[in-house]
Every structure is written in structure tokens, then in C-alpha cells.
Motif scaffolding. Structure first.
Motif, PDB file in Angstrom:
ATOM      1  N   LYS A   1       0.823  -1.219   0.000  1.00  0.00           N
ATOM      2  CA  LYS A   1       0.000   0.000   0.000  1.00  0.00           C
ATOM      3  C   LYS A   1       0.859   1.272   0.000  1.00  0.00           C
ATOM      4  O   LYS A   1       0.550   2.256  -0.670  1.00  0.00           O
ATOM      5  CB  LYS A   1      -0.931  -0.026   1.220  1.00  0.00           C
ATOM      6  N   GLU A   2       1.954   1.212   0.743  1.00  0.00           N
ATOM      7  CA  GLU A   2       2.845   2.371   0.840  1.00  0.00           C
ATOM      8  C   GLU A   2       3.352   2.802  -0.555  1.00  0.00           C
ATOM      9  O   GLU A   2       3.458   3.986  -0.854  1.00  0.00           O
ATOM     10  CB  GLU A   2       4.017   1.922   1.720  1.00  0.00           C
ATOM     11  N   VAL A   3       3.645   1.823  -1.398  1.00  0.00           N
ATOM     12  CA  VAL A   3       4.146   2.112  -2.744  1.00  0.00           C
ATOM     13  C   VAL A   3       3.018   2.669  -3.618  1.00  0.00           C
ATOM     14  O   VAL A   3       3.179   3.656  -4.331  1.00  0.00           O
ATOM     15  CB  VAL A   3       4.763   0.836  -3.377  1.00  0.00           C
ATOM     16  N   TRP A   4       1.867   2.031  -3.531  1.00  0.00           N
ATOM     17  CA  TRP A   4       0.706   2.490  -4.307  1.00  0.00           C
ATOM     18  C   TRP A   4       0.341   3.929  -3.908  1.00  0.00           C
ATOM     19  O   TRP A   4       0.111   4.788  -4.758  1.00  0.00           O
ATOM     20  CB  TRP A   4      -0.462   1.530  -4.051  1.00  0.00           C
ATOM     21  N   ASP A   5       0.324   4.192  -2.614  1.00  0.00           N
ATOM     22  CA  ASP A   5      -0.038   5.538  -2.139  1.00  0.00           C
ATOM     23  C   ASP A   5       1.007   6.555  -2.585  1.00  0.00           C
ATOM     24  O   ASP A   5       0.662   7.679  -2.972  1.00  0.00           O
ATOM     25  CB  ASP A   5      -0.150   5.560  -0.606  1.00  0.00           C
ATOM     26  N   PHE A   6       2.267   6.170  -2.535  1.00  0.00           N
ATOM     27  CA  PHE A   6       3.323   7.103  -2.949  1.00  0.00           C
ATOM     28  C   PHE A   6       3.156   7.472  -4.423  1.00  0.00           C
ATOM     29  O   PHE A   6       3.102   8.658  -4.779  1.00  0.00           O
ATOM     30  CB  PHE A   6       4.696   6.476  -2.691  1.00  0.00           C
ATOM     31  N   LEU A   7       3.028   6.475  -5.291  1.00  0.00           N
ATOM     32  CA  LEU A   7       2.903   6.781  -6.728  1.00  0.00           C
ATOM     33  C   LEU A   7       1.589   7.509  -7.028  1.00  0.00           C
ATOM     34  O   LEU A   7       1.529   8.344  -7.944  1.00  0.00           O
ATOM     35  CB  LEU A   7       3.017   5.500  -7.566  1.00  0.00           C
ATOM     36  N   SER A   8       0.571   7.229  -6.230  1.00  0.00           N
ATOM     37  CA  SER A   8      -0.736   7.871  -6.448  1.00  0.00           C
ATOM     38  C   SER A   8      -0.689   9.377  -6.164  1.00  0.00           C
ATOM     39  O   SER A   8      -1.605  10.109  -6.542  1.00  0.00           O
ATOM     40  CB  SER A   8      -1.811   7.211  -5.579  1.00  0.00           C
ATOM     41  N   ARG A   9       0.372   9.829  -5.541  1.00  0.00           N
ATOM     42  CA  ARG A   9       0.548  11.290  -5.394  1.00  0.00           C
ATOM     43  C   ARG A   9       0.837  11.937  -6.744  1.00  0.00           C
ATOM     44  O   ARG A   9       0.662  13.134  -6.926  1.00  0.00           O
ATOM     45  CB  ARG A   9       1.736  11.588  -4.463  1.00  0.00           C
ATOM     46  N   PHE A  10       1.327  11.145  -7.692  1.00  0.00           N
ATOM     47  CA  PHE A  10       1.807  11.711  -8.960  1.00  0.00           C
ATOM     48  C   PHE A  10       0.985  11.284 -10.168  1.00  0.00           C
ATOM     49  O   PHE A  10       1.276  11.689 -11.286  1.00  0.00           O
ATOM     50  CB  PHE A  10       3.281  11.314  -9.175  1.00  0.00           C
ATOM     51  N   THR A  11       0.012  10.436  -9.939  1.00  0.00           N
ATOM     52  CA  THR A  11      -0.810   9.998 -11.074  1.00  0.00           C
ATOM     53  C   THR A  11      -2.174   9.519 -10.585  1.00  0.00           C
ATOM     54  O   THR A  11      -2.317   9.076  -9.440  1.00  0.00           O
ATOM     55  CB  THR A  11      -0.133   8.849 -11.860  1.00  0.00           C
ATOM     56  N   GLU A  12      -3.139   9.617 -11.498  1.00  0.00           N
ATOM     57  CA  GLU A  12      -4.370   8.857 -11.303  1.00  0.00           C
ATOM     58  C   GLU A  12      -4.181   7.556 -12.079  1.00  0.00           C
ATOM     59  O   GLU A  12      -3.262   7.448 -12.881  1.00  0.00           O
ATOM     60  CB  GLU A  12      -5.550   9.648 -11.838  1.00  0.00           C
ATOM     61  N   TRP A  13      -5.061   6.605 -11.833  1.00  0.00           N
ATOM     62  CA  TRP A  13      -4.859   5.290 -12.445  1.00  0.00           C
ATOM     63  C   TRP A  13      -6.002   4.920 -13.371  1.00  0.00           C
ATOM     64  O   TRP A  13      -7.163   5.221 -13.089  1.00  0.00           O
ATOM     65  CB  TRP A  13      -4.741   4.209 -11.356  1.00  0.00           C
ATOM     66  N   TYR A  14      -5.660   4.258 -14.441  1.00  0.00           N
ATOM     67  CA  TYR A  14      -6.638   3.546 -15.256  1.00  0.00           C
ATOM     68  C   TYR A  14      -6.651   2.136 -14.663  1.00  0.00           C
ATOM     69  O   TYR A  14      -5.610   1.457 -14.652  1.00  0.00           O
ATOM     70  CB  TYR A  14      -6.180   3.551 -16.725  1.00  0.00           C
ATOM     71  N   TYR A  15      -7.803   1.731 -14.134  1.00  0.00           N
ATOM     72  CA  TYR A  15      -7.831   0.488 -13.351  1.00  0.00           C
ATOM     73  C   TYR A  15      -7.842  -0.739 -14.255  1.00  0.00           C
ATOM     74  O   TYR A  15      -8.813  -1.493 -14.292  1.00  0.00           O
ATOM     75  CB  TYR A  15      -9.022   0.476 -12.394  1.00  0.00           C
ATOM     76  N   TYR A  16      -6.775  -0.908 -14.960  1.00  0.00           N
ATOM     77  CA  TYR A  16      -6.623  -2.038 -15.875  1.00  0.00           C
ATOM     78  C   TYR A  16      -6.180  -3.283 -15.104  1.00  0.00           C
ATOM     79  O   TYR A  16      -5.273  -3.202 -14.269  1.00  0.00           O
ATOM     80  CB  TYR A  16      -5.581  -1.681 -16.948  1.00  0.00           C
ATOM     81  N   GLN A  17      -6.785  -4.416 -15.389  1.00  0.00           N
ATOM     82  CA  GLN A  17      -6.333  -5.696 -14.812  1.00  0.00           C
ATOM     83  C   GLN A  17      -5.896  -6.581 -15.986  1.00  0.00           C
ATOM     84  O   GLN A  17      -6.658  -6.792 -16.934  1.00  0.00           O
ATOM     85  CB  GLN A  17      -7.463  -6.367 -14.033  1.00  0.00           C
ATOM     86  N   HIS A  18      -4.670  -7.062 -15.887  1.00  0.00           N
ATOM     87  CA  HIS A  18      -4.025  -7.719 -17.021  1.00  0.00           C
ATOM     88  C   HIS A  18      -4.576  -9.135 -17.249  1.00  0.00           C
ATOM     89  O   HIS A  18      -4.693  -9.916 -16.306  1.00  0.00           O
ATOM     90  CB  HIS A  18      -2.526  -7.794 -16.724  1.00  0.00           C
ATOM     91  N   ARG A  19      -4.863  -9.436 -18.526  1.00  0.00           N
ATOM     92  CA  ARG A  19      -5.278 -10.792 -18.904  1.00  0.00           C
ATOM     93  C   ARG A  19      -4.400 -11.254 -20.060  1.00  0.00           C
ATOM     94  O   ARG A  19      -4.149 -10.486 -20.997  1.00  0.00           O
ATOM     95  CB  ARG A  19      -6.750 -10.827 -19.292  1.00  0.00           C
ATOM     96  N   VAL A  20      -3.948 -12.487 -19.979  1.00  0.00           N
ATOM     97  CA  VAL A  20      -3.010 -13.028 -20.965  1.00  0.00           C
ATOM     98  C   VAL A  20      -3.542 -14.380 -21.443  1.00  0.00           C
ATOM     99  O   VAL A  20      -4.050 -15.163 -20.645  1.00  0.00           O
ATOM    100  CB  VAL A  20      -1.596 -13.200 -20.337  1.00  0.00           C
ATOM    101  N   LEU A  21      -3.412 -14.627 -22.745  1.00  0.00           N
ATOM    102  CA  LEU A  21      -3.719 -15.948 -23.289  1.00  0.00           C
ATOM    103  C   LEU A  21      -2.419 -16.547 -23.810  1.00  0.00           C
ATOM    104  O   LEU A  21      -1.518 -15.814 -24.224  1.00  0.00           O
ATOM    105  CB  LEU A  21      -4.729 -15.836 -24.440  1.00  0.00           C
ATOM    106  N   ALA A  22      -2.342 -17.872 -23.799  1.00  0.00           N
ATOM    107  CA  ALA A  22      -1.181 -18.540 -24.402  1.00  0.00           C
ATOM    108  C   ALA A  22      -1.673 -19.276 -25.642  1.00  0.00           C
ATOM    109  O   ALA A  22      -2.734 -19.928 -25.607  1.00  0.00           O
ATOM    110  CB  ALA A  22      -0.572 -19.522 -23.408  1.00  0.00           C
ATOM    111  N   PHE A  23      -0.908 -19.160 -26.718  1.00  0.00           N
ATOM    112  CA  PHE A  23      -1.250 -19.867 -27.962  1.00  0.00           C
ATOM    113  C   PHE A  23      -0.600 -21.244 -27.897  1.00  0.00           C
ATOM    114  O   PHE A  23       0.616 -21.384 -28.045  1.00  0.00           O
ATOM    115  CB  PHE A  23      -0.743 -19.057 -29.160  1.00  0.00           C
ATOM    116  N   VAL A  24      -1.433 -22.259 -27.619  1.00  0.00           N
ATOM    117  CA  VAL A  24      -0.928 -23.612 -27.378  1.00  0.00           C
ATOM    118  C   VAL A  24      -1.780 -24.603 -28.164  1.00  0.00           C
ATOM    119  O   VAL A  24      -3.010 -24.534 -28.093  1.00  0.00           O
ATOM    120  CB  VAL A  24      -1.000 -23.920 -25.860  1.00  0.00           C
ATOM    121  N   ASN A  25      -1.134 -25.493 -28.877  1.00  0.00           N
ATOM    122  CA  ASN A  25      -1.851 -26.485 -29.708  1.00  0.00           C
ATOM    123  C   ASN A  25      -2.904 -25.814 -30.589  1.00  0.00           C
ATOM    124  O   ASN A  25      -4.025 -26.322 -30.746  1.00  0.00           O
ATOM    125  CB  ASN A  25      -2.542 -27.549 -28.835  1.00  0.00           C
ATOM    126  N   GLY A  26      -2.575 -24.651 -31.127  1.00  0.00           N
ATOM    127  CA  GLY A  26      -3.488 -23.971 -32.046  1.00  0.00           C
ATOM    128  C   GLY A  26      -4.646 -23.246 -31.387  1.00  0.00           C
ATOM    129  O   GLY A  26      -5.506 -22.698 -32.066  1.00  0.00           O
TER     130      GLY A  26
END
Ligand code: FAD
Ligand code: UDP
Length: 362
Positions: A64-89
Motif C-alpha cells: 500500500k505504501e508504494v501504491w499511495d506514494f505513486l498515487s501522489r503523482f498519477t491517477e490510475w486507469y484500473y486495468y487488470q491484465h489478462r493473458v492468453l497462451a497460444f498452445v496447440n493452435g
């Protein structure tokens, strides 16, 4: 006269600079590149798409300390990362989860009985000493070969058994349908981009910036009391014990005249093609355009140092430099390159915060 010369204008250098400036210290930040931000630098390309020039960067942390520190300098786009793997076609979720198993094997497991599947395939007795064991102990040989073996060889130019177990431990195995790449409490991408966030962090009357400048060219030209060095530690010591190996990446950007290129931000290619993954930037930013830009990542052994290579012999070589570093009274090493540490953004910020707060640097 500066109190501090901070070498490197990436997240670790900039975090130190800001916190020192707020303590009334006069700081000069120097970087050999022509821009601020280090590897989190982003910019608009000629088609007007905001791209990450040094590959995809998604901020995620439980600190939280890191998030709060950076949040002093930016607002956030609340993106949550999703990844697919290309496997067996097929494109299937990675980290491996319930749906990955069902899609690959045509099964119908649910969250109550998926553990039976993993128990059947995993090598639970295996002693986990390297990146190969780590995966096989959790999901067995077949899934290891489909998802991890080829990707790891491409990414590191090494066999997984020759890498630390922590490398593949970054990717969990899920007993649920959760298909997010990260499950940290705080996740996002700076709403106006990383470069804007870094600009705000540097916007302090006690901070001066010098770009296009290598440390060795100014080391004896400028007056300062102390150094915070975020470049490669082996470079600082003129490679006296030999070079620390780093993995580099060649980024190939392509813009298409279409709204979206692929179904999620990142698709990993463990077994096909020479690149490791393709990332499409618009997912990170929510930017609207009838064009879209992707980046393909090709791992290489030469080029800019991006990834310290986590394995025993490299750690041992790093320790020799570490011991040299500890003899220096007025220099501190920090960041991915200074500590030779495969660290995410939140960890380099946390380390920098701790360094300044710890006080012994002052
Ligand atoms: P850097 O950003 O490398 O900054 C060091 C700076 O020092 C550089 O700008 C360099 O030019 C400068 N420098 C070096 N030597 C000298 C010298 N002699 N003189 C002057 N200047 C010098 N982390 C995440 O949390 N999420 C992600 O999704 C993510 N994705 C990543 C994807 C890729 C492809 C890569 C490579 C890394 C990713 N990371 C991610 C990690 C993240 O980039 C790092 O944790 C972070 O940028 C490290 O910051 P730093 O300040 O330590 O180093
Ligand atoms: N990995 C893999 N297959 C994947 C994703 C990751 O084998 O589809 C392994 C690979 O060794 C990689 C490591 O897990 O280097 C860490 O993956 P991560 O996505 O965290 O890598 P980064 O984003 O730091 O490049």
C-alpha cells in the motif's frame, strides 16, 4: 554543488530523487538516454497510439505504501491484465486455470474437483531446485512442456533447469476460473501514462536533470557529496570481475488499420514463432482509435540490459561486486541493474523508499 548525484532516471532513481528533494537535498539526476523514465518510458507513436517503448508495463502491488506514494503523482486507469497462451493452435488462459485445463483436454472440471486433475499430473515428490522443477511439481511434465519449456528457452536462452526456481514461480497455477495475470490488491496503469507520472515526480525545485549523459563522463566534472547509482553495478566497477549477464529484447512495433488485433492485451507464444509474446497497447489505456499498435518481443543476448539472469553463477559474480560496493562510503546501488535483481516496478520503488527512509544514505 549537489548533495546527491542520482545516476539513472528510471523509477528507482526518480523515487530516490523525489524523496531526497523533499528532505531538502539538492539532487542532480543524470541518464545516458535522451528521455526520462528508464524502462517505463511511454510515448505517442506517429499513429497517435500511446505505446510502452520498452515493452508492456502493468503496475501491480500489494504494498500500500508504494501504491499511495505513486498515487501522489498519477491517477490510475484500473486495468487488470489478462493473458492468453497460444498452445496447440488454441488461445487459452495463462496462468493455467480451470478453464485452461478444460479447454485443452475437453474435460469438465469445476472448482470442487480440479485439484484431482492437478494431483494426477503433478510430480508432488519432486525436489524443487530450479525453474523446471517448480513447474513440474505443480502441473506435471506435459503442461510444463506446452506452456513453460519453449517460452523459457526463448526468453532466457537457457534451459529452465539452469534458472532459479523463482523465475517460473512468478506464474501461479490456479484452481479457480480467475484469469487475471496478477491478483495483487492494487493494479493499474497511470491514466496519463508513465512518462507523465515520472515528470510529476521530478517536478521539484531541488531536482535538476541531465539527459544524454553517461555517468563516467561527469563523474569528475560535477560537484556532489554522494552518489545513488541505478545503472549496471558491473559497469560502475569497469567490469573488473567480468560482465554480469543480462538478457535484452528487440521490440518490433507494428500498427494496423483495425480497431483491435487480438482478444486480450497479451498473447504468449511458448512454442510457435521466434517472439515470446505480442502485446496490444490500447487495452492498457482504454484509448479509442481506428488504428492499433502491437509489439512483438524477441529476446536476445546483446543490447540494452533489461533482465538480470537469475541463476547461481550470476548471483555469485554479483556478490563480488556487492562486496566492492560495500567498501564505498558515498555510493549506494539500487534498482534492477544496481542490485542485479529481477524486480518488478513496485519492488524497485519500495527499495528506493527504504533506502531514503532508512536514513543512512543521508
Ligand atoms: P531502469 O528503468 O533500467 O533505469 C535505469 C536507468 O539508468 C536507465 O534509464 C539507464 O539509461 C540509466 N543508466 C544506466 N547506466 C547509466 C550510466 N552509466 N550513466 C547514466 N545513466 C545510466 N515491472 C512491473 O512491475 N510490471 C510489468 O508489467 C513489467 N514489465 C516489464 C517488461 C519488460 C520488457 C521489462 C524489461 C521490464 C518490465 N518490468 C515490469 C520491470 C520494470 O521495467 C523495472 O522494475 C523498472 O523499470 C526498473 O527501474 P530501474 O529504475 O531500476 O531501472
Ligand atoms: N513463463 C513461461 N510461459 C509463459 C509465461 C511465463 O514459461 O507463458 C515463464 C518464463 O520463464 C518467464 C517467467 O515465467 O520468463 C516469468 O514470466 P513473466 O510473465 O512474469 O515475465 P516478464 O513479464 O517479467 O517478462
Amino acid at each position: 554543488m549537489f548533495d546527491f548525484l542520482v545516476v539513472g532516471c528510471g523509477l528507482s532513481g526518480v523515487t530516490c530523487a523525489r524523496l531526497l528533494a523533499e528532505k531538502g537535498k539538492r539532487v542532480l539526476v543524470a541518464d545516458r538516454r535522451s528521455h526520462i523514465g528508464g524502462n517505463v518510458f511511454d510515448s505517442y507513436n506517429e499513429d497517435g497510439i500511446l505505446i510502452h517503448n520498452y515493452g508492456p508495463h502493468i503496475f501491480h502491488t500489494n504494498i500500500k505504501e508504494v501504491w499511495d506514494f505513486l498515487s501522489r503523482f498519477t491517477e490510475w486507469y484500473y486495468y487488470q491484465h489478462r493473458v492468453l497462451a497460444f498452445v496447440n493452435g488454441k488461445m487459452v488462459p495463462i496462468p493455467i486455470n480451470l478453464d485452461t485445463v478444460n479447454m485443452l483436454y475437453g474435460t469438465d472440471y469445476d472448482s470442487r474437483n480440479i485439484s484431482a486433475f492437478y494431483d494426477q499430473v503433478r510430480d508432488s515428490d519432486r525436489e524443487v531446485t530450479n525453474a523446471e522443477d517448480m513447474v513440474i511439481s505443480k502441473v506435471g511434465q506435459e503442461l510444463y512442456e506446452l506452456f513453460f519449456k519453449g517460452y523459457t528457452i526463448k526468453q532466457w536462452g537457457l534451459q529452465p533447469k539452469d534458472l532459479d526456481k523463482e523465475v517460473t514461480a512468478r506464474i501461479p497455477v490456479r484452481y479457480s476460473r480467475d484469469d487475471r495475470y496478477f491478483t495483487d490488491r492494487y493494479q493499474g496503469v497511470p491514466a496519463q501514462g508513465y512518462t507523465k507520472m515520472i515528470e510529476k515526480m521530478l517536478d521539484h525545485s531541488n531536482i535538476s536533470i541531465l539527459l544524454n549523459t553517461d555517468f563516467k563522463d561527469i563523474q569528475n566534472e560535477i560537484k556532489y557529496s554522494k552518489i545513488i547509482f541505478t545503472g549496471p553495478i558491473d559497469y560502475y566497477f569497469d567490469y573488473k570481475y567480468g560482465r554480469l549477464p543480462y538478457r535484452s529484447i528487440r521490440f518490433e512495433f507494428v500498427t494496423y488499420n483495425m480497431e483491435y488485433y487480438q482478444p486480450v492485451a497479451t498473447v504468449n507464444y511458448p512454442n510457435d514463432y521466434d517472439f515470446t509474446r505480442i502485446t496490444e497497447f490500447k487495452y492498457f489505456t482504454g484509448q479509442k482509435s481506428d488504428k492499433t499498435t502491437i509489439v512483438k518481443e524477441y529476446s536476445t543476448s546483446d543490447g540494452e540490459p533489461y533482465y538480470p539472469i537469475p541463476r547461481r553463477e550470476n548471483r555469485e559474480l554479483y556478490q563480488l561486486y556487492r562486496q566492492e560496493a560495500e567498501k564505498l562510503g558515498n555510493v549506494r546501488f539500487i534498482g534492477r541493474l544496481g542490485l542485479y535483481k529481477y524486480a518488478n516496478m513496485d519492488i524497485v520503488v519500495k527499495d528506493a523508499m527504504d533506502l531514503v527512509k532508512g536514513g543512512d544514505v543521508l
